[in-house]
Design an enzyme around this catalytic site. Structure first.
Site, PDB file in Angstrom:
ATOM      1  N   ARG A  95       0.787  -1.097  -0.121  1.00 39.98           N
ATOM      2  CA  ARG A  95      -0.073   0.056   0.071  1.00 39.98           C
ATOM      3  C   ARG A  95       1.049   1.462   0.081  1.00 39.98           C
ATOM      4  O   ARG A  95       1.867   1.406   0.781  1.00 39.98           O
ATOM      5  CB  ARG A  95      -0.838   0.130   1.330  1.00 39.98           C
ATOM      6  N   LEU A 213     -16.642   5.150   5.303  1.00 41.15           N
ATOM      7  CA  LEU A 213     -16.905   5.790   6.742  1.00 41.15           C
ATOM      8  C   LEU A 213     -15.969   4.758   7.882  1.00 41.15           C
ATOM      9  O   LEU A 213     -16.601   4.071   8.278  1.00 41.15           O
ATOM     10  CB  LEU A 213     -18.225   5.795   7.047  1.00 41.15           C
ATOM     11  N   ASN A 215     -12.308   5.429  10.375  1.00 43.87           N
ATOM     12  CA  ASN A 215     -11.724   6.605  11.351  1.00 43.87           C
ATOM     13  C   ASN A 215     -11.215   7.712  10.390  1.00 43.87           C
ATOM     14  O   ASN A 215     -11.531   8.917  10.594  1.00 43.87           O
ATOM     15  CB  ASN A 215     -10.296   5.917  11.772  1.00 43.87           C
ATOM     16  N   GLY A 216     -11.041   7.306   9.075  1.00 44.88           N
ATOM     17  CA  GLY A 216     -10.967   8.379   8.036  1.00 44.88           C
ATOM     18  C   GLY A 216     -12.161   8.086   7.102  1.00 44.88           C
ATOM     19  O   GLY A 216     -12.708   6.982   7.352  1.00 44.88           O
ATOM     20  N   ARG A 245     -10.322  14.107  12.319  1.00 44.16           N
ATOM     21  CA  ARG A 245     -10.069  15.320  11.416  1.00 44.16           C
ATOM     22  C   ARG A 245     -11.001  16.001  11.088  1.00 44.16           C
ATOM     23  O   ARG A 245     -12.345  15.686  10.669  1.00 44.16           O
ATOM     24  CB  ARG A 245      -9.454  14.472  10.122  1.00 44.16           C
ATOM     25  N   GLY A 334     -15.730   0.722   8.808  1.00 45.20           N
ATOM     26  CA  GLY A 334     -16.238   0.322   9.857  1.00 45.20           C
ATOM     27  C   GLY A 334     -17.561   0.987  10.476  1.00 45.20           C
ATOM     28  O   GLY A 334     -18.392   0.317  10.923  1.00 45.20           O
ATOM     29  N   ILE A 335     -17.641   2.290  10.152  1.00 47.03           N
ATOM     30  CA  ILE A 335     -19.019   2.979  10.359  1.00 47.03           C
ATOM     31  C   ILE A 335     -20.064   2.347   9.370  1.00 47.03           C
ATOM     32  O   ILE A 335     -21.250   2.062   9.681  1.00 47.03           O
ATOM     33  CB  ILE A 335     -18.812   4.445  10.696  1.00 47.03           C
ATOM     34  N   GLY A 336     -19.616   2.800   8.013  1.00 51.92           N
ATOM     35  CA  GLY A 336     -20.458   2.485   6.817  1.00 51.92           C
ATOM     36  C   GLY A 336     -21.210   1.025   7.038  1.00 51.92           C
ATOM     37  O   GLY A 336     -22.142   0.697   6.642  1.00 51.92           O
TER      38      GLY A 336
HETATM   39  P1  ADP Z   1      -9.927   2.559   9.744  1.00 52.54           P
HETATM   40  O1  ADP Z   1     -10.160   3.910   8.892  1.00 52.54           O
HETATM   41  O2  ADP Z   1      -9.177   2.857  10.840  1.00 52.54           O
HETATM   42  O3  ADP Z   1      -9.502   1.315   8.908  1.00 52.54           O
HETATM   43  P2  ADP Z   1     -12.522   1.337  10.517  1.00 52.54           P
HETATM   44  O4  ADP Z   1     -12.995   1.117   8.801  1.00 52.54           O
HETATM   45  O5  ADP Z   1     -12.026  -0.040  11.147  1.00 52.54           O
HETATM   46  O6  ADP Z   1     -11.307   2.288  10.605  1.00 52.54           O
HETATM   47  O7  ADP Z   1     -13.611   2.180  11.083  1.00 52.54           O
HETATM   48  C1  ADP Z   1     -13.681   2.506  12.507  1.00 52.54           C
HETATM   49  C2  ADP Z   1     -14.709   3.198  13.012  1.00 52.54           C
HETATM   50  O8  ADP Z   1     -15.687   1.998  12.865  1.00 52.54           O
HETATM   51  C3  ADP Z   1     -14.689   3.726  14.507  1.00 52.54           C
HETATM   52  O9  ADP Z   1     -15.312   4.792  14.545  1.00 52.54           O
HETATM   53  C4  ADP Z   1     -15.582   2.661  15.067  1.00 52.54           C
HETATM   54  O10 ADP Z   1     -16.230   3.088  16.186  1.00 52.54           O
HETATM   55  C5  ADP Z   1     -16.586   2.395  14.037  1.00 52.54           C
HETATM   56  N1  ADP Z   1     -17.297   0.920  14.226  1.00 52.54           N
HETATM   57  C6  ADP Z   1     -16.850  -0.238  14.163  1.00 52.54           C
HETATM   58  N2  ADP Z   1     -17.692  -0.970  14.529  1.00 52.54           N
HETATM   59  C7  ADP Z   1     -18.939  -0.194  14.697  1.00 52.54           C
HETATM   60  C8  ADP Z   1     -20.396  -0.570  15.375  1.00 52.54           C
HETATM   61  N3  ADP Z   1     -20.634  -1.831  15.151  1.00 52.54           N
HETATM   62  N4  ADP Z   1     -20.979   0.391  14.967  1.00 52.54           N
HETATM   63  C9  ADP Z   1     -20.642   1.920  14.864  1.00 52.54           C
HETATM   64  N5  ADP Z   1     -19.492   1.905  14.565  1.00 52.54           N
HETATM   65  C10 ADP Z   1     -18.470   1.004  14.371  1.00 52.54           C
END
Ligand code: ADP
Length: 403
Positions: A95, A213, A215-216, A245, A334-336
């Protein structure tokens, strides 16, 4: 054949080893070296043993450099039998965050590619040096194994000038490369392909809005399979509200802070990249925690959710206008993938744009590919789990086949 994917960051090295046979990709092992160069560094590894049973282990180790970290990863992979020998490796996919305008596709690494990635360091000072370290160490440790650089920016190189130019004097673009590049391209591309398969159409005939959606966070408008606009800019700071951010902000806020509060570049960088977004609004960066606080009546957390969803809706509307016709809206990250409430809020009252959720399907969808739109929604709404490592591995193999 085995394909190793390395995501070499400044304080961690994540890895995934795939076993590839007849187009079938299986994860042979995965893990990470964390707290690289700090006290408390460790190596985490998950793998399947000879009988197919899932195994995992974590070992504390003193790992002071990327060289030591990658050596340690290889030793662990060999020690557990996940990798028989280096001659099993068909390729290593890396990456790389910033490919500037030089890279539109995954690229087989040679000395010129290394020089070009090095030239891009001023555009991504936190990421490209660590990505490059990973490539240099892998070249040394795996002589003769093709190394492929897969760029976060590459998928967005199809953006038209009208989307990527900032409205500032042209010499800043021509001589200093100031423009919008966009990031998370590997993820947007991966979920776009998966969405197209689910829609039963070739990607080249799909118009999509993809929302990564995590952390970024970033949104991308995809026309006929190609990125035509994306919310991150010259750096991953622009666009949506993120964990720490700020996303979009009036640049004049910077002058104000400098003039009136004595901020300098470093304090501004820290403020906008690490102390803003959800953290800035309510003190925590984990969306699950934001929900917990909001449910307990914390008004700052409610506001953080509100600002996040308002910004998301603005981008959905803007990209619907950019695309004209939208086949699908895709949630990932993670959020999406997991947060039904954010998806509900982002899509509420968008029937004028042809977007309507099936409330039950949305509430159920968690971490797997699902259609969450209602039967009468003109735009399909999908949850698609992303897999950047798999995409990097596949693109690495495609780059080798092409060459
Ligand atoms: P990164 O960008 O570090 O790869 P991720 O895609 O793992 O991050 O997403 C992290 C985010 O996803 C965090 O804000 C976390 O709270 C959120 N998240 C993970 N599981 C859930 C859930 N079950 N409900 C709501 N938010 C979640």
């Amino acid at each position: 054949m085995k394909i190793l994917v390395l995501n070499s960051g400044s304080s961690s090295i994540k890895f995934r080893l795939f076993s590839v046979s007849d187009g079938d990709w299986q994860v042979a092992a995965s893990g990470a070296v964390t707290r690289l160069g700090e006290e408390g560094a460790s190596v985490r590894l998950s793998w399947s043993d000879a009988s197919g049973e899932a195994r995992a282990r974590e070992e504390a180790a003193e790992i002071g450099s990327h060289h030591a970290g990658i050596e340690r990863i290889v030793a662990s992979l060999q020690d557990t039998g996940a990798l028989g020998g280096i001659d099993e490796l068909g390729a290593v996919g890396h990456r790389v965050v910033h490919g500037g305008e030089a890279f539109h596709a995954p690229t087989l690494v040679d000395d010129d590619v290394i020089a070009a990635i090095r030239q891009m360091i001023p555009l991504a000072p936190l990421h490209n040096p660590a990505n490059l370290d990973g490539i240099l160490v892998a070249r040394e440790l795996f002589p003769g194994v093709p190394q492929v650089a897969v760029f976060d920016t590459a998928f967005h190189q199809t953006m038209p000038r009208t989307a990527y130019r900032y409205a500032i004097p042209g010499y800043l673009y021509r001589e200093h490369h100031v423009r919008r590049y966009g990031f998370h391209g590997t993820s947007h591309h991966y979920v776009a392909k998966a969405a197209a398969r689910r829609l039963g159409k070739p990607l080249s005939q799909c118009n999509l809005i993809t929302l990564h959606l995590g952390n970024g966070a970033s949104a991308t408008a995809i026309r006929d399979g190609a990125s035509v606009d994306t919310s991150m800019g010259m750096t991953p700071l622009e666009g949506l509200v993120m964990g720490s951010r700020c996303g979009d902000i009036d640049p004049a806020v910077h002058f104000y802070l400098c003039r009136h509060l004595g901020f300098d570049n470093d304090t501004l960088d820290d403020l906008l990249n690490r102390q803003s977004g959800l953290v800035g609004l309510c003190g925590v960066n984990d969306m699950r925690e934001v929900h917990r606080l909001a449910e307990a009546g914390n008004e700052d957390a409610e506001l953080a959710l509100g600002v996040t969803c308002h910004r998301l809706r603005k981008y959905i509307g803007a990209y619907a206008a950019v695309l004209g016709h939208v086949d699908a809206l895709v949630f990932t990250g993670g959020i999406g993938e997991n947060d039904a409430e954010v998806r509900r809020c982002a899509c509420a009252d968008l029937t004028q744009l042809g977007i309507a959720l099936d409330a039950e399907a949305n509430a159920r969808a968690q971490g797997s590919l699902e259609v969450i739109s209602s039967a009468d929604s003109r735009v399909a709404v999908l949850v698609v789990p992303t897999d950047e490592e798999l995409e990097i591995g596949r693109q690495a193999l495609e780059a080798i086949d092409r060459s």
